[in-house]
Design a protein around this motif. Structure first.
Motif, PDB file in Angstrom:
ATOM      1  N   LEU A   1     126.648  10.175 -20.783  1.00 46.83           N
ATOM      2  CA  LEU A   1     127.746  10.886 -20.444  1.00 46.83           C
ATOM      3  C   LEU A   1     127.831  12.235 -21.559  1.00 46.83           C
ATOM      4  N   GLU A   2     127.332  11.853 -22.641  1.00 51.18           N
ATOM      5  CA  GLU A   2     127.492  12.531 -23.716  1.00 51.18           C
ATOM      6  C   GLU A   2     126.694  13.911 -23.698  1.00 51.18           C
ATOM      7  N   ILE A   3     125.234  13.731 -22.856  1.00 46.25           N
ATOM      8  CA  ILE A   3     124.309  14.582 -22.828  1.00 46.25           C
ATOM      9  C   ILE A   3     124.466  15.239 -21.551  1.00 46.25           C
ATOM     10  N   PHE A   4     124.592  14.684 -20.442  1.00 47.80           N
ATOM     11  CA  PHE A   4     124.652  15.253 -19.089  1.00 47.80           C
ATOM     12  C   PHE A   4     126.160  15.441 -18.509  1.00 47.80           C
ATOM     13  N   GLY A   5     127.182  14.825 -18.963  1.00 48.09           N
ATOM     14  CA  GLY A   5     128.489  15.028 -18.468  1.00 48.09           C
ATOM     15  C   GLY A   5     128.473  14.286 -17.005  1.00 48.09           C
ATOM     16  N   ASP A   6     128.962  15.293 -16.192  1.00 47.12           N
ATOM     17  CA  ASP A   6     129.387  14.764 -14.839  1.00 47.12           C
ATOM     18  C   ASP A   6     128.125  14.727 -13.918  1.00 47.12           C
ATOM     19  N   ARG A   7     126.776  15.153 -14.467  1.00 43.77           N
ATOM     20  CA  ARG A   7     125.564  14.795 -13.849  1.00 43.77           C
ATOM     21  C   ARG A   7     124.832  13.643 -14.318  1.00 43.77           C
TER      22      ARG A   7
ATOM     23  N   ILE B   1     119.387   4.440 -24.411  1.00 46.60           N
ATOM     24  CA  ILE B   1     119.887   4.794 -23.166  1.00 46.60           C
ATOM     25  C   ILE B   1     121.073   3.976 -22.640  1.00 46.60           C
ATOM     26  N   THR B   2     122.288   4.632 -22.902  1.00 48.06           N
ATOM     27  CA  THR B   2     123.559   3.931 -22.252  1.00 48.06           C
ATOM     28  C   THR B   2     124.229   4.837 -21.383  1.00 48.06           C
ATOM     29  N   ASP B   3     125.295   4.267 -20.812  1.00 50.94           N
ATOM     30  CA  ASP B   3     126.209   5.169 -19.996  1.00 50.94           C
ATOM     31  C   ASP B   3     126.912   6.084 -21.086  1.00 50.94           C
ATOM     32  N   GLU B   4     127.250   5.565 -21.894  1.00 53.03           N
ATOM     33  CA  GLU B   4     127.857   6.462 -23.182  1.00 53.03           C
ATOM     34  C   GLU B   4     127.108   7.554 -23.461  1.00 53.03           C
TER      35      GLU B   4
ATOM     36  N   GLY C   1     125.342  10.361 -13.335  1.00 54.43           N
ATOM     37  CA  GLY C   1     125.101   9.718 -12.101  1.00 54.43           C
ATOM     38  C   GLY C   1     123.548  10.183 -11.758  1.00 54.43           C
ATOM     39  N   TYR C   2     123.538  11.563 -11.380  1.00 53.45           N
ATOM     40  CA  TYR C   2     122.256  11.967 -10.637  1.00 53.45           C
ATOM     41  C   TYR C   2     121.103  11.510 -11.445  1.00 53.45           C
ATOM     42  N   VAL C   3     120.971  11.611 -13.024  1.00 55.22           N
ATOM     43  CA  VAL C   3     120.311  11.277 -13.657  1.00 55.22           C
ATOM     44  C   VAL C   3     119.689  10.013 -13.808  1.00 55.22           C
ATOM     45  N   LYS C   4     120.778   8.994 -13.522  1.00 54.93           N
ATOM     46  CA  LYS C   4     120.412   7.437 -13.572  1.00 54.93           C
ATOM     47  C   LYS C   4     119.699   7.278 -12.344  1.00 54.93           C
ATOM     48  N   ASP C   5     120.075   7.894 -11.383  1.00 53.86           N
ATOM     49  CA  ASP C   5     119.577   7.642  -9.805  1.00 53.86           C
ATOM     50  C   ASP C   5     118.244   8.121  -9.674  1.00 53.86           C
ATOM     51  N   LYS C   6     117.941   9.306 -10.457  1.00 46.54           N
ATOM     52  CA  LYS C   6     116.575   9.931 -10.196  1.00 46.54           C
ATOM     53  C   LYS C   6     115.619   9.683 -11.302  1.00 46.54           C
ATOM     54  N   PHE C   7     115.949   9.327 -12.488  1.00 39.66           N
ATOM     55  CA  PHE C   7     115.043   9.392 -13.627  1.00 39.66           C
ATOM     56  C   PHE C   7     115.011   8.005 -14.100  1.00 39.66           C
ATOM     57  N   LEU C   8     115.957   7.351 -14.025  1.00 39.13           N
ATOM     58  CA  LEU C   8     116.129   5.786 -14.901  1.00 39.13           C
ATOM     59  C   LEU C   8     116.031   4.686 -13.923  1.00 39.13           C
ATOM     60  N   VAL C   9     116.110   3.565 -14.793  1.00 41.08           N
ATOM     61  CA  VAL C   9     116.046   2.212 -14.351  1.00 41.08           C
ATOM     62  C   VAL C   9     116.625   1.408 -15.316  1.00 41.08           C
ATOM     63  N   ALA C  10     117.393   0.427 -14.619  1.00 44.05           N
ATOM     64  CA  ALA C  10     118.246  -0.277 -15.668  1.00 44.05           C
ATOM     65  C   ALA C  10     117.285  -1.365 -16.155  1.00 44.05           C
ATOM     66  N   ASN C  11     117.476  -1.742 -17.465  1.00 44.48           N
ATOM     67  CA  ASN C  11     116.848  -2.826 -18.194  1.00 44.48           C
ATOM     68  C   ASN C  11     117.553  -4.173 -18.452  1.00 44.48           C
ATOM     69  N   ASN C  12     117.056  -4.983 -19.163  1.00 45.15           N
ATOM     70  CA  ASN C  12     117.821  -6.230 -19.204  1.00 45.15           C
ATOM     71  C   ASN C  12     118.470  -6.385 -20.609  1.00 45.15           C
ATOM     72  N   PHE C  13     118.515  -5.121 -21.258  1.00 48.52           N
ATOM     73  CA  PHE C  13     119.448  -5.037 -22.346  1.00 48.52           C
ATOM     74  C   PHE C  13     120.734  -4.328 -22.381  1.00 48.52           C
ATOM     75  N   GLY C  14     121.415  -4.148 -21.277  1.00 48.87           N
ATOM     76  CA  GLY C  14     122.821  -3.435 -21.099  1.00 48.87           C
ATOM     77  C   GLY C  14     122.283  -2.014 -20.925  1.00 48.87           C
ATOM     78  N   GLY C  15     121.181  -1.415 -21.033  1.00 48.94           N
ATOM     79  CA  GLY C  15     121.002  -0.072 -20.944  1.00 48.94           C
ATOM     80  C   GLY C  15     119.876   0.600 -19.719  1.00 48.94           C
ATOM     81  N   TYR C  16     119.166   1.377 -19.947  1.00 48.13           N
ATOM     82  CA  TYR C  16     118.236   1.868 -19.174  1.00 48.13           C
ATOM     83  C   TYR C  16     116.988   2.383 -19.465  1.00 48.13           C
ATOM     84  N   ASP C  17     115.857   2.360 -18.975  1.00 47.84           N
ATOM     85  CA  ASP C  17     114.686   2.897 -19.245  1.00 47.84           C
ATOM     86  C   ASP C  17     114.316   4.063 -18.349  1.00 47.84           C
ATOM     87  N   LEU C  18     113.527   4.991 -18.703  1.00 48.62           N
ATOM     88  CA  LEU C  18     112.793   6.046 -18.140  1.00 48.62           C
ATOM     89  C   LEU C  18     111.898   5.249 -17.163  1.00 48.62           C
TER      90      LEU C  18
END
Length: 883
Positions: A577-583, A571-574, A585-602
């Motif tokens: 963006l590919e899956i959710f488009g303008d949503r 899971i990366t920003d790219e 940001g909402y997905v990052k805030d609601k369902f994800l947490v940043a990890n130590n590898f430059g991406g996100y975990d659920l």
């Protein structure tokens, strides 16, 4: 090679105690065995087994190899036998479908040649003889009439064998001979069998008898061909049914099939699916019992009979309303039928239990019927079939259930209601079966690959199933995210401990009503697509059993193993963006947490698809949030590897279709190439021998447990070993024009079908011919020009002549059976076809909540009256050699 049989010397059919044979030459194995005199007073049945170095067993086919020709002073019996390969075409003609119905003929009246003091007994089979034809024998000695074609030795039919006993004591050995065919009415020799002369090396003696089991007469064995119609029982329409097809309607379908020259009727599963009492129970492959029949198919008037017909008078208006509906209203039909059945049981239940016929039925079915009735009692009491939610008896206890189902039980009357239902369902289906047989039509059933996890079977014996896994299918032409059927997978090791007793009982039950059956998803006997219990989509599954990839293999193939990168969702920003488009940001805030590898975990509460599904089920606008839910599903499945449970991070399975994931696409090309090579090895090479052995550990025993004609639904991602196993065992394959098994071809040509196969242009899981014609104009155009051989532009709609051309292609196929959905047959007529072809489809596998409610648009009574159409269809069938 080993010999086993029902005597002490042959190990009493225990393969571990079988008698070993010795290799003699390329043609024979031999052995010498002393049998106790007392054994000679009974018929001895025996068969041969091949054991390989791994101690795996392969039995020859059949149960009728016998020694029963004894003399009082006999000292030696020499057996000269031919191995009966299960895949021989001729064996199919000794299945119930042919023996009981299709090839059932009175025994020939010829007496044959029977010598009292014989030295040699010849036994051979010939299933496809015509009327007045018998097997004959002639050879190079006087007793065999010196190759005379005018006066050959005629054999006599006993059971399945043609037999002749000869005294060859004056003959010189070896004796050369051949079988042939003789017409007893015209008194002429029709011809020899194919192939070289047979040679018999055994000499003769006064106290010796030689029995030659010569297998099959070498005659053309792929000449018999038949055709049939496929339709679910619920889809039938008659003027006397109750808004749904019933077992009683099968008789009308038989009448029509007979008129049209069709010899087989193929049905979908007919087992009880009443788990929720909602339209979701319309799914016929999710049975709450592998044995119980569905009350949906009961004819209330037949239950009531003349004595209680007044009970139904008030229902005439409702019956008419339901019968006029274009589709089945499952919930309304079941609600009415179930309530009326309870009323009828109140007035006639005890009376039904007094008959000898009922007592026989109960005795034969007691092994499943009592537990099923108890299951239904608790389902009604607690308003759920999920036994884990019952306040009592959630864990099956046979002692308690025996008390509950005892006639002395205070709730026996409620229990008896389910006996009553099943007994009348049995009577009505058996009546239809017997009628079909009298008309020369066979019935083909459907054996679902799974059972509901909320079923009686799972309640009674949960150890037979892997309840923490779900069966399904990998991505295919039907759905890009795979299929999740929800069934628990089978615990085959546990089932094998009881010698597959549950399966054998299931086959026995099926054989009470069917002459042939289709094994739904036969690939599941090689390996099943297993999906974790916390997943929703089939894309997260893997094959089980399966040889995993060891962690060392990555290094051996030049791949640096990175657990986080390969086994966790990428899971990366790219990607967001590919899956959710303008949503995103909402997905990052609601369902994800940043990890130590430059991406996100659920987030932990959203790590699985089930958690996500449960969350969105509680939201205010679940339909509006569907794209968001599916996007999160895609994130969760955006992995390359799954870790094998309990392997401590050392064994892994590839996610199917990794090349379609953004996780894979964002790897460096050299790593992609190396991973793809290992992926291809994992899916297409390393498993083949393993899956071959898995199937051969199950299917031979299961096939040997029944005499029904066995057909397999071998569609989907088919391992290379599947055709070999099915050919070895004589299981008919399924060939579909639109689903070629060769990935290099767009369409399968019916003329290339193997003989042991069923060929069809569509199944209940597909669009009909007419609906498919409109789906993809480009593909249709190619089919029109290159498969139908027509010039110019294809018609926009599938005209009747096109349907007819496709049907004829299949009728002229070399396959043993060509079977058509009724919708496709009616498509040959501009006046009989349904107006909208999109209303003809029965199931869409891409929709897990498909409502199974298709129903014929014309009644069977009216179809029978269409003499011109029926005669035309019969002519096509006869001209194609399937009459």
């Amino acid at each position: 090679m080993w010999l086993t049989g029902d005597t002490d010397e042959l190990g009493n059919n225990d393969p571990a105690k079988a008698f070993p044979l010795t290799y003699m030459n390329d043609e024979f194995w031999e052995g010498f065995l002393e049998i106790k005199k007392k054994e000679l007073h009974k018929c001895i049945t025996y068969k041969y087994i091949v054991k390989n170095e791994s101690n795996e067993l392969l039995y020859e086919w059949g149960k009728d190899r016998q020694i029963d020709e004894f003399k009082k002073d006999l000292e030696e019996i020499q057996l000269v036998d031919t191995w009966n390969h299960a895949g021989e075409y001729e064996n199919a003609f000794y299945s119930a479908a042919f023996k009981k119905v299709l090839l059932k003929r009175p025994h020939s009246k010829n007496k044959g040649l029977s010598v009292k003091n014989f030295t040699h007994l010849f036994k051979v089979k010939a299933p496809l003889l015509k009327k007045n034809e018998v097997v004959c024998l002639t050879g190079n000695c006087e007793r065999m009439n010196d190759w005379s074609e005018h006066k050959p030795v005629l054999l006599v039919k006993e059971g399945d064998w043609w037999k002749a006993s000869l005294d060859l004591s004056d003959s010189a050995f070896p004796v050369a001979y051949k079988y042939g065919v003789y017409n007893i009415k015209e008194k002429n020799f029709s011809g020899y069998e194919q192939g070289n002369n047979r040679l018999l090396y055994s000499d003769a003696g006064k106290k010796k008898v030689t029995i030659a089991h010569d297998g099959f007469v070498h005659l053309p064995n792929n000449t018999w061909k038949g055709s049939g119609v496929a339709i679910p029982v619920f889809s039938l329409r008659s003027k006397n049914s109750f808004g749904v097809g019933e077992f009683a309607d099968i008789k009308l379908l038989v009448d029509w099939a007979k008129m049209a020259g069709l010899k087989l009727i193929q049905l979908l599963p007919i087992n009880n699916t009443m788990a929720t009492f909602s339209w979701m129970d319309s799914y016929p492959y999710s049975a709450i019992s592998a044995f119980a029949l569905h009350p949906l198919y009961i004819n209330l008037a037949k239950v009531a009979g003349k004595d209680y017909a007044e009970q139904l008078i008030s229902l005439k208006t409702k019956q008419k309303q339901l019968n006029e509906l274009p589709v089945v209203d499952y919930e309304e039909v079941m609600k009415l039928k179930f309530s009326v059945l309870k009323e009828l049981y109140e007035v006639m239940g005890e009376e039904s239990f007094e008959s000898d016929d009922y007592k026989h039925f109960f005795k034969q079915n007691k092994h499943w019927l009592e537990s099923f009735a108890a299951f239904c009692y608790f389902r009604e009491k607690y308003q759920t079939s999920n036994y884990e939610e019952w306040k009592s008896n959630g864990i099956y206890d046979k002692t308690e259930i025996d008390k509950l189902t005892s006639p002395k039980s205070p709730v026996y009357k409620q229990i008896g209601f389910y006996y009553f239902n099943q007994y009348h369902l049995h009577l009505q289906l058996k009546e239809a079966v017997d009628y079909a047989h009298k008309k020369g039509v066979v019935l083909k059933g459907d054996l679902p690959i799974g059972i509901s996890r909320k079923s009686c079977d799972a309640w009674v014996a949960p150890e037979l199933y892997n309840m923490c896994w779900q069966a399904g299918a990998p991505p295919d032409d039907f759905t890009a995210v795979g299929q999740n059927w929800g069934f628990p997978t089978y615990n085959w090791k546990q089932m094998q401990k009881s010698d597959f007793a549950w399966w054998k009982q299931r086959f026995e039950q099926l054989s009470n009503y069917f002459d042939a059956f289709r094994i739904d998803h036969i690939l599941g006997f090689f390996r099943i697509w297993s999906i974790p219990a916390n997943a929703v989509q089939g894309i997260l599954g893997r094959f089980d059993p399966c040889l995993p990839v060891h962690i060392n293999e990555f290094g051996e193939n030049g791949i640096w193993f990175d657990y986080q990168r390969y086994c966790r969702p990428y899971i990366t920003d790219e990607v967001l963006l590919e899956i959710f488009g303008d949503r995103s940001g909402y997905v990052k805030d609601k369902f994800l947490v940043a990890n130590n590898f430059g991406g996100y975990d659920l987030e932990m509460e959203f790590e699985s698809q089930k958690q996500v599904e449960e969350y969105f089920a509680t939201t205010d606008k679940p339909e509006e949030n569907e794209p968001l839910k599916l996007g999160l599903f895609d994130l969760i499945s955006n992995v390359i590897l799954f870790e094998e449970n309990g392997s401590q991070g050392e064994e892994f399975h590839f996610r199917i279709a990794i090349e379609k994931t953004s996780s894979f696409r964002n790897l460096a090309p050299p790593i992609q190439e190396k991973l793809k090579a290992l992926y291809d090895n994992y899916f297409y090479r390393r498993q083949d021998d393993f899956w071959f052995k898995e199937a051969m550990n199950k299917l031979p025993q299961l096939k040997a447990a029944t005499n029904m004609l066995v057909c397999g639904e071998d569609l989907g991602m088919v391992p290379h070993c599947v055709p070999e196993v099915m050919q070895q065992l004589g299981i008919l394959s399924l060939e579909i024009q639109r689903m070629p098994k060769d990935p290099k071809t767009e369409f399968f040509n019916p003329k290339d079908a193997p003989y042991l196969s069923v060929i069809t242009p569509s199944t209940h899981d597909m669009s009909t011919i007419r609906d498919w014609w409109e789906e993809n104009p480009g593909k249709t155009q190619h089919f029109y020009n290159h498969v139908l051989g027509q010039w110019g532009a294809a018609p926009q709609y599938c005209e009747s002549w096109v349907s007819r051309a496709i049907i004829l292609q299949h009728l002229y196929s070399p396959a043993m059976w060509s079977i058509f959905q009724l919708q496709d047959i009616l498509g040959m007529s501009e006046t009989l076809r349904r107006e909208n072809p999109k209303e003809e489809r029965i199931n869409n596998p891409a929709n897990p909540k498909n409502y199974w409610q298709y129903r014929m648009h014309i009644s069977l009574e009216d179809l029978i009256k269409e003499k011109e159409f029926n005669d035309e269809l019969k002519d096509y069938v006869i001209q194609s050699g399937r009459g």
